[in-house]
Design a protein around this motif. Structure first.
Motif, PDB file in Angstrom:
ATOM      1  N   SER A  64      22.581  52.424  55.713  1.00  0.00           N
ATOM      2  CA  SER A  64      23.942  52.680  55.298  1.00  0.00           C
ATOM      3  C   SER A  64      24.112  52.611  53.787  1.00  0.00           C
ATOM      4  CB  SER A  64      24.882  51.665  55.971  1.00  0.00           C
ATOM      5  OG  SER A  64      24.450  50.336  55.700  1.00  0.00           O
ATOM      6  N   ASN A  65      23.310  51.749  53.109  1.00  0.00           N
ATOM      7  CA  ASN A  65      23.419  51.594  51.667  1.00  0.00           C
ATOM      8  C   ASN A  65      22.035  51.656  51.033  1.00  0.00           C
ATOM      9  OD1 ASN A  65      26.330  51.016  51.529  1.00  0.00           O
ATOM     10  ND2 ASN A  65      25.795  49.172  52.660  1.00  0.00           N
ATOM     11  N   PRO A  66      21.497  52.852  50.835  1.00  0.00           N
ATOM     12  CA  PRO A  66      20.151  52.985  50.265  1.00  0.00           C
ATOM     13  C   PRO A  66      20.069  52.342  48.890  1.00  0.00           C
ATOM     14  CG  PRO A  66      20.933  55.070  51.147  1.00  0.00           C
ATOM     15  CD  PRO A  66      22.105  54.151  51.135  1.00  0.00           C
ATOM     16  N   GLU A  67      18.975  51.658  48.631  1.00  0.00           N
ATOM     17  CA  GLU A  67      18.768  51.040  47.337  1.00  0.00           C
ATOM     18  C   GLU A  67      18.136  52.050  46.380  1.00  0.00           C
ATOM     19  OE1 GLU A  67      16.483  47.539  47.898  1.00  0.00           O
ATOM     20  OE2 GLU A  67      18.076  46.479  48.976  1.00  0.00           O
ATOM     21  N   PRO A  68      18.315  51.840  45.071  1.00  0.00           N
ATOM     22  CA  PRO A  68      17.784  52.797  44.089  1.00  0.00           C
ATOM     23  C   PRO A  68      16.286  53.066  44.222  1.00  0.00           C
ATOM     24  CG  PRO A  68      19.270  51.236  43.046  1.00  0.00           C
ATOM     25  CD  PRO A  68      19.060  50.752  44.448  1.00  0.00           C
ATOM     26  N   ASN A  69      15.494  52.034  44.525  1.00  0.00           N
ATOM     27  CA  ASN A  69      14.046  52.191  44.590  1.00  0.00           C
ATOM     28  C   ASN A  69      13.535  52.335  46.022  1.00  0.00           C
ATOM     29  OD1 ASN A  69      13.776  51.926  41.765  1.00  0.00           O
ATOM     30  ND2 ASN A  69      13.848  49.699  41.951  1.00  0.00           N
ATOM     31  N   GLU A  70      14.415  52.609  46.956  1.00  0.00           N
ATOM     32  CA  GLU A  70      14.007  52.701  48.356  1.00  0.00           C
ATOM     33  C   GLU A  70      13.355  54.051  48.666  1.00  0.00           C
ATOM     34  OE1 GLU A  70      16.475  51.104  51.755  1.00  0.00           O
ATOM     35  OE2 GLU A  70      16.715  53.246  52.075  1.00  0.00           O
ATOM     36  N   TRP A  71      12.261  53.997  49.412  1.00  0.00           N
ATOM     37  CA  TRP A  71      11.566  55.190  49.867  1.00  0.00           C
ATOM     38  C   TRP A  71      11.847  55.401  51.347  1.00  0.00           C
ATOM     39  CZ3 TRP A  71       7.519  58.070  47.138  1.00  0.00           C
ATOM     40  CH2 TRP A  71       7.436  57.728  45.793  1.00  0.00           C
ATOM     41  N   THR A  72      11.730  56.640  51.766  1.00  0.00           N
ATOM     42  CA  THR A  72      11.961  56.985  53.173  1.00  0.00           C
ATOM     43  C   THR A  72      10.683  57.548  53.766  1.00  0.00           C
ATOM     44  OG1 THR A  72      14.273  57.523  52.677  1.00  0.00           O
ATOM     45  CG2 THR A  72      13.395  58.297  54.770  1.00  0.00           C
ATOM     46  N   LEU A  73      10.344  57.079  54.953  1.00  0.00           N
ATOM     47  CA  LEU A  73       9.120  57.507  55.619  1.00  0.00           C
ATOM     48  C   LEU A  73       9.444  58.036  57.010  1.00  0.00           C
ATOM     49  CD1 LEU A  73       5.990  57.623  55.860  1.00  0.00           C
ATOM     50  CD2 LEU A  73       6.091  55.261  56.714  1.00  0.00           C
ATOM     51  N   TYR A  74       9.053  59.291  57.276  1.00  0.00           N
ATOM     52  CA  TYR A  74       9.195  59.900  58.603  1.00  0.00           C
ATOM     53  C   TYR A  74       7.799  60.000  59.220  1.00  0.00           C
ATOM     54  CZ  TYR A  74      13.867  61.316  57.097  1.00  0.00           C
ATOM     55  OH  TYR A  74      15.181  61.311  56.641  1.00  0.00           O
ATOM     56  N   VAL A  75       7.663  59.525  60.446  1.00  0.00           N
ATOM     57  CA  VAL A  75       6.346  59.522  61.085  1.00  0.00           C
ATOM     58  C   VAL A  75       6.429  60.096  62.495  1.00  0.00           C
ATOM     59  CG1 VAL A  75       5.537  57.544  59.749  1.00  0.00           C
ATOM     60  CG2 VAL A  75       6.671  57.157  61.943  1.00  0.00           C
ATOM     61  N   ASP A  76       5.295  60.658  62.946  1.00  0.00           N
ATOM     62  CA  ASP A  76       5.221  61.172  64.308  1.00  0.00           C
ATOM     63  C   ASP A  76       3.758  61.322  64.703  1.00  0.00           C
ATOM     64  OD1 ASP A  76       6.123  62.008  66.732  1.00  0.00           O
ATOM     65  OD2 ASP A  76       6.596  64.058  66.137  1.00  0.00           O
ATOM     66  N   GLY A  77       3.492  61.216  66.007  1.00  0.00           N
ATOM     67  CA  GLY A  77       2.148  61.397  66.519  1.00  0.00           C
ATOM     68  C   GLY A  77       2.145  62.444  67.608  1.00  0.00           C
ATOM     69  N   ALA A  78       1.016  63.100  67.816  1.00  0.00           N
ATOM     70  CA  ALA A  78       0.914  64.150  68.826  1.00  0.00           C
ATOM     71  C   ALA A  78      -0.437  64.070  69.509  1.00  0.00           C
ATOM     72  CB  ALA A  78       1.103  65.528  68.193  1.00  0.00           C
ATOM     73  N   SER A  79      -0.414  64.287  70.808  1.00  0.00           N
ATOM     74  CA  SER A  79      -1.661  64.285  71.574  1.00  0.00           C
ATOM     75  C   SER A  79      -1.584  65.361  72.644  1.00  0.00           C
ATOM     76  CB  SER A  79      -1.889  62.915  72.219  1.00  0.00           C
ATOM     77  OG  SER A  79      -3.073  62.902  72.980  1.00  0.00           O
ATOM     78  N   SER A  80      -2.630  66.182  72.735  1.00  0.00           N
ATOM     79  CA  SER A  80      -2.670  67.251  73.727  1.00  0.00           C
ATOM     80  C   SER A  80      -4.120  67.521  74.094  1.00  0.00           C
ATOM     81  CB  SER A  80      -2.012  68.521  73.182  1.00  0.00           C
ATOM     82  OG  SER A  80      -2.772  69.053  72.118  1.00  0.00           O
ATOM     83  N   SER A  81      -4.331  68.517  74.935  1.00  0.00           N
ATOM     84  CA  SER A  81      -5.686  68.874  75.347  1.00  0.00           C
ATOM     85  C   SER A  81      -6.499  69.434  74.174  1.00  0.00           C
ATOM     86  CB  SER A  81      -5.625  69.910  76.468  1.00  0.00           C
ATOM     87  OG  SER A  81      -4.910  71.065  76.042  1.00  0.00           O
ATOM     88  N   LYS A  82      -5.813  69.910  73.128  1.00  0.00           N
ATOM     89  CA  LYS A  82      -6.494  70.468  71.969  1.00  0.00           C
ATOM     90  C   LYS A  82      -6.925  69.400  70.977  1.00  0.00           C
ATOM     91  CE  LYS A  82      -3.964  74.848  72.223  1.00  0.00           C
ATOM     92  NZ  LYS A  82      -3.064  75.792  71.503  1.00  0.00           N
ATOM     93  N   GLY A  83      -6.352  68.209  71.089  1.00  0.00           N
ATOM     94  CA  GLY A  83      -6.678  67.143  70.148  1.00  0.00           C
ATOM     95  C   GLY A  83      -5.475  66.253  69.915  1.00  0.00           C
TER      96      GLY A  83
END
Length: 207
Positions: A59-78
């Motif tokens: 709600s209140n991002p700090e000046p030096n704050e970083w944002t990280l988006y993550v995701d994982g995937a798994s299928s028959s191809k890898g």
């Protein structure tokens, strides 16, 4: 008697008393009455506060704050993981991790925050907001879900060790539609057919 004194002090102000009289007339038409609220169990109130209170950095991002988006995937191809790191001034770093071993979807989802947090620490980032679309990962790391599976226990422990190295860490769940870039990175790493995308890819041997 204290509430009556405060109410009388309010009525001494013309602008306040005028509003109160106007509200009383308008609300009187609907036959609204006051009823004493019953006691709320302490645990129920605590649960409500936890559920409805967002992470401070959301709600209140700090000046030096970083944002990280993550995701994982798994299928028959890898399988693979993707991490998108965004700095306070718009700097972006895309990172993909291709697994050189068979991984379940849950393992891939956990490898993603490990990848992103390690990258953030290498960049000497100390304040970070992490987003994942995996309800399992978010709730297990935030100690909302109990962790039983030995493999998941290992992953939760690894994430806990990393997050303690940040001055401020917050992990929140977002809809998959809001995590498209990290999702694409994870699929790029796991699927060789997406090799036309230019991004740094690292290969991980079995952990």
């Amino acid at each position: 008697m204290r509430p009556l004194v405060q109410f009388w002090q309010i009525l001494q102000k013309p602008e306040c008393s005028g509003r109160l009289i106007k509200w009383a007339v308008e609300l009187g038409e609907f036959e609204i009455t006051f009823q004493q609220r019953s006691a709320i169990r302490a645990q129920a109130l605590a649960d409500f506060i936890v559920e409805c209170t967002p992470c401070p950095s959301t709600s209140n991002p700090e000046p030096n704050e970083w944002t990280l988006y993550v995701d994982g995937a798994s299928s028959s191809k890898g399988s693979g993981a993707g991490a998108l790191l965004i700095g306070p001034e718009g700097y972006q770093s895309e990172h993909a991790l291709k697994f050189n071993f068979d991984a379940t979807n849950n393992m891939a989802e956990y490898e993603a925050p490990l990848l992103g947090l390690q990258l953030a620490l290498e960049l000497k980032i100390r304040t970070i907001q992490v987003y994942s679309d995996s309800q399992l990962v978010v709730n297990q790391i935030n100690s909302i879900y109990e962790v039983v599976d030995p493999v998941m226990v290992k992953y939760v422990t690894l994430v806990a060790d990393l997050k303690c190295k940040f001055q401020k860490f917050c992990l929140s769940k977002i809809p998959r539609a809001e995590n498209e870039q990290a999702d694409l990175l994870s699929k790029f790493a796991s699927d060789s057919s997406l090799s036309s995308r230019s991004v740094f890819v690292e290969i991980l041997d079995e952990p």
